[in-house]
Motif scaffolding. Sequence first.
Motif, PDB file in Angstrom:
ATOM      1  N   ASN A  24     -17.988 -21.537 -39.009  1.00 29.68           N
ATOM      2  CA  ASN A  24     -16.957 -20.730 -38.375  1.00 29.68           C
ATOM      3  C   ASN A  24     -15.594 -21.265 -38.807  1.00 29.68           C
ATOM      4  N   TYR A  25     -14.595 -20.409 -38.678  1.00 33.25           N
ATOM      5  CA  TYR A  25     -13.234 -20.788 -39.052  1.00 33.25           C
ATOM      6  C   TYR A  25     -12.839 -22.130 -38.411  1.00 33.25           C
ATOM      7  N   LYS A  26     -13.204 -22.270 -37.132  1.00 34.70           N
ATOM      8  CA  LYS A  26     -12.839 -23.491 -36.403  1.00 34.70           C
ATOM      9  C   LYS A  26     -13.512 -24.741 -36.999  1.00 34.70           C
ATOM     10  N   GLY A  60      -9.798  -7.838 -40.826  1.00 36.14           N
ATOM     11  CA  GLY A  60     -10.524  -9.004 -41.360  1.00 36.14           C
ATOM     12  C   GLY A  60     -12.002  -8.699 -41.483  1.00 36.14           C
ATOM     13  N   GLY A  89     -16.409 -13.174 -40.372  1.00 33.71           N
ATOM     14  CA  GLY A  89     -17.495 -13.281 -39.394  1.00 33.71           C
ATOM     15  C   GLY A  89     -17.294 -12.404 -38.175  1.00 33.71           C
ATOM     16  N   SER A 128      -8.898 -12.001 -30.916  1.00 33.92           N
ATOM     17  CA  SER A 128      -9.566 -13.297 -30.750  1.00 33.92           C
ATOM     18  C   SER A 128      -9.109 -14.361 -31.729  1.00 33.92           C
ATOM     19  N   ILE A 149     -13.761 -21.010 -45.904  1.00 30.03           N
ATOM     20  CA  ILE A 149     -13.478 -20.170 -44.730  1.00 30.03           C
ATOM     21  C   ILE A 149     -12.010 -20.300 -44.326  1.00 30.03           C
TER      22      ILE A 149
HETATM   23  N1  LIG Z   1     -11.203 -16.720 -29.546  1.00 28.75           N
HETATM   24  C1  LIG Z   1     -12.433 -17.130 -29.848  1.00 28.75           C
HETATM   25  O1  LIG Z   1     -13.241 -17.472 -29.009  1.00 28.75           O
HETATM   26  C2  LIG Z   1     -12.822 -17.151 -31.301  1.00 28.75           C
HETATM   27  C3  LIG Z   1     -14.178 -17.168 -31.673  1.00 28.75           C
HETATM   28  C4  LIG Z   1     -14.481 -17.080 -33.043  1.00 28.75           C
HETATM   29  C5  LIG Z   1     -13.471 -17.019 -33.977  1.00 28.75           C
HETATM   30  N2  LIG Z   1     -12.180 -17.056 -33.552  1.00 28.75           N
HETATM   31  C6  LIG Z   1     -11.068 -16.965 -34.520  1.00 28.75           C
HETATM   32  O2  LIG Z   1     -11.148 -15.721 -35.176  1.00 28.75           O
HETATM   33  C7  LIG Z   1     -10.642 -15.860 -36.502  1.00 28.75           C
HETATM   34  C8  LIG Z   1     -11.675 -15.358 -37.492  1.00 28.75           C
HETATM   35  O3  LIG Z   1     -12.819 -16.186 -37.454  1.00 28.75           O
HETATM   36  P1  LIG Z   1     -14.030 -15.898 -38.444  1.00 28.75           P
HETATM   37  O4  LIG Z   1     -15.052 -16.931 -38.196  1.00 28.75           O
HETATM   38  O5  LIG Z   1     -14.375 -14.458 -38.420  1.00 28.75           O
HETATM   39  O6  LIG Z   1     -13.269 -16.235 -39.840  1.00 28.75           O
HETATM   40  P2  LIG Z   1     -13.561 -15.638 -41.269  1.00 28.75           P
HETATM   41  O7  LIG Z   1     -15.015 -15.396 -41.435  1.00 28.75           O
HETATM   42  O8  LIG Z   1     -12.834 -16.509 -42.218  1.00 28.75           O
HETATM   43  O9  LIG Z   1     -12.842 -14.190 -41.257  1.00 28.75           O
HETATM   44  C9  LIG Z   1     -11.447 -14.051 -41.223  1.00 28.75           C
HETATM   45  C10 LIG Z   1     -11.046 -12.875 -42.111  1.00 28.75           C
HETATM   46  O10 LIG Z   1      -9.664 -12.617 -41.881  1.00 28.75           O
HETATM   47  C11 LIG Z   1      -9.109 -12.058 -43.044  1.00 28.75           C
HETATM   48  N3  LIG Z   1      -7.915 -12.851 -43.409  1.00 28.75           N
HETATM   49  C12 LIG Z   1      -7.875 -14.163 -43.699  1.00 28.75           C
HETATM   50  N4  LIG Z   1      -6.618 -14.552 -44.005  1.00 28.75           N
HETATM   51  C13 LIG Z   1      -5.851 -13.448 -43.870  1.00 28.75           C
HETATM   52  C14 LIG Z   1      -4.445 -13.195 -44.046  1.00 28.75           C
HETATM   53  N5  LIG Z   1      -3.584 -14.162 -44.402  1.00 28.75           N
HETATM   54  N6  LIG Z   1      -3.996 -11.944 -43.821  1.00 28.75           N
HETATM   55  C15 LIG Z   1      -4.834 -10.968 -43.448  1.00 28.75           C
HETATM   56  N7  LIG Z   1      -6.186 -11.157 -43.285  1.00 28.75           N
HETATM   57  C16 LIG Z   1      -6.669 -12.390 -43.494  1.00 28.75           C
HETATM   58  C17 LIG Z   1     -10.155 -12.116 -44.141  1.00 28.75           C
HETATM   59  O11 LIG Z   1     -10.821 -10.856 -44.137  1.00 28.75           O
HETATM   60  P3  LIG Z   1     -10.466  -9.705 -45.206  1.00 28.75           P
HETATM   61  O12 LIG Z   1     -10.334 -10.389 -46.527  1.00 28.75           O
HETATM   62  O13 LIG Z   1     -11.632  -8.769 -45.119  1.00 28.75           O
HETATM   63  O14 LIG Z   1      -9.189  -9.072 -44.768  1.00 28.75           O
HETATM   64  C18 LIG Z   1     -11.130 -13.155 -43.606  1.00 28.75           C
HETATM   65  O15 LIG Z   1     -12.410 -12.955 -44.136  1.00 28.75           O
HETATM   66  C19 LIG Z   1     -10.254 -17.335 -36.655  1.00 28.75           C
HETATM   67  O16 LIG Z   1      -8.888 -17.500 -36.350  1.00 28.75           O
HETATM   68  C20 LIG Z   1     -11.115 -18.011 -35.598  1.00 28.75           C
HETATM   69  O17 LIG Z   1     -10.592 -19.239 -35.164  1.00 28.75           O
HETATM   70  C21 LIG Z   1     -11.840 -17.113 -32.253  1.00 28.75           C
END
Ligand SMILES: NC(=O)c1ccc[n+]([C@@H]2O[C@H](COP(=O)([O-])OP(=O)(O)OC[C@H]3O[C@@H](n4cnc5c(N)ncnc54)[C@H](OP(=O)(O)O)[C@@H]3O)[C@@H](O)[C@H]2O)c1
Length: 333
Positions: A47-49, A161, A165, A248, A318
Motif C-alpha cells: 500500500n502507499y503507506k 487515480g 489500489g 481517502s 508505489i
Molecule cells: N484514508 C485511508 O484509510 C487510506 C487507506 C488506503 C489508502 N489511503 C491513501 O490513498 C492514496 C492511494 O493509495 P493506493 O494504495 O491506492 O496508492 P496507489 O496504488 O499508488 O494509487 C494512487 C494512484 O494515484 C494516481 N496518482 C499518483 N500520483 C498522482 C499525481 N501526482 N497526480 C494525480 N494522480 C496521481 C495514480 O493513478 P493514475 O496514474 O491512474 O492517475 C496512482 O496509481 C494514498 O495517499 C494512501 O495513503 C488512505
Amino acid sequence: MSAIPATFRAYVAEKVGDRVDRGVRDFAEADLPPGEVEIRVGWSSVNYKDGLATRVDGKVARISPLIPGIDLAGEGVASEDPAIAVGDSVLAHGYDLGVARHGGYAEYQRVPAGWVVPLVLGLSPRDAMAIGTAGFTAAMSVVALEERGLQPDAGPILVTGASGGVGGTALAILADRGYEVWAATGKPDEAGRLRALGAAGILSRAEITAEGKPLDPERWAGAVDAVGEATLPYVLRTLRRGAAVAASGNAGGAKLETTVFPFILRGVALLGMDSVPVPIARRREIWDWLATDLRPRELGVHATEVGLDDLDGALDGIVAGSARGRWVVRTGG
Ligand SMILES: NC(=O)c1ccc[n+]([C@@H]2O[C@H](COP(=O)([O-])OP(=O)(O)OC[C@H]3O[C@@H](n4cnc5c(N)ncnc54)[C@H](OP(=O)(O)O)[C@@H]3O)[C@@H](O)[C@H]2O)c1
C-alpha cells in the motif's frame, strides 16, 4: 510457549542516521510484541503507506526497526481467543500494524485478537490481500456514498487515480453494482485494463488537474478520490447539486485549494475516509460484504505477485505513482 519458530524471515526497515536500511533478515520471535493470536502469514500487500513507512521522509514509521506491511492474511497457528481457532484463515490490517507495531512483511506475526478478521465467506488469504487495505478503503467509500443515498441510477460516478489500489478497486466494485463509472488516470495505456474493470469512460489526468472556475458545469453524481491535491478541487467543482465525494488519500499531494462555493451553492459533501481505526465489528462487516455483495470483479487477476526479496522496487514504485493494480506479497519461500 509460542507456536512461532525462534527465528523467521522478515523484511525490516531500520533508521540508521539519516537513511533507512531495508532488507530481509532473520527476526527473533522474542522480539515480537505480545498478542493473543499467532499467524503464519501467507500474504501481505503493498500500500502507499507501506512505501512511506520505508522512507526517511515518509513520516509514517513510529518504531525502528520496523517490519512494515499494514495488512496481512494467513492461518492462525495459536490463539488464546476461543472465537479464533488454530487453522482458521484470518486477516488483520489497520490500527498500529506496520506503523507502530510489526506488520505483514514476515513469515509469522502476533497480533491482538481484537484486530483479527476471520475469513469465513470464501475469500482466500491471497484474495484478501489482493483487496488489502486499499480495497477495504474503496469498499468503505462505496458504503459511505450509498449510506448517504447514492444509487446506480443517480448518474455518472468519477473515480480518480483509477490505475491505483483504492481507485481500481472502487471502480470494479461500483461497476459491478451497476453504476456508470468514469475512470480518471494519468496512464493512457491503462485504458484497456480499466475498461475491463468496468469503466464506461476514461478521463485524462490533464483534464482533471487543470485550473478551473470556482464552479464548473455539474457532471458527477458521486466520486471516489484517493489522490487529493491534484484532483479533489476538480471533483468538488464538478459534483452535481447535493452529491458527495469519498476522499481517502493524498497520492497527488496533501494541500486542498478550493472555494466554499461547491459546499454553500450546491450543497456537496466531502466524506472523509479513515480505514485505520474502524472498530473491529464494523471492519468484519465490511469484509463480509467484500466477500459477497461488494466482491470486486476479476479479483486477484490485476495483482502482481512479489516476494519479500523483491519488495524494494514495489515500495519505491508505489510512492512514485507507478501502481498498475495491486501488488500482493508472498511472504513464504
Ligand atoms: N484514508 C485511508 O484509510 C487510506 C487507506 C488506503 C489508502 N489511503 C491513501 O490513498 C492514496 C492511494 O493509495 P493506493 O494504495 O491506492 O496508492 P496507489 O496504488 O499508488 O494509487 C494512487 C494512484 O494515484 C494516481 N496518482 C499518483 N500520483 C498522482 C499525481 N501526482 N497526480 C494525480 N494522480 C496521481 C495514480 O493513478 P493514475 O496514474 O491512474 O492517475 C496512482 O496509481 C494514498 O495517499 C494512501 O495513503 C488512505
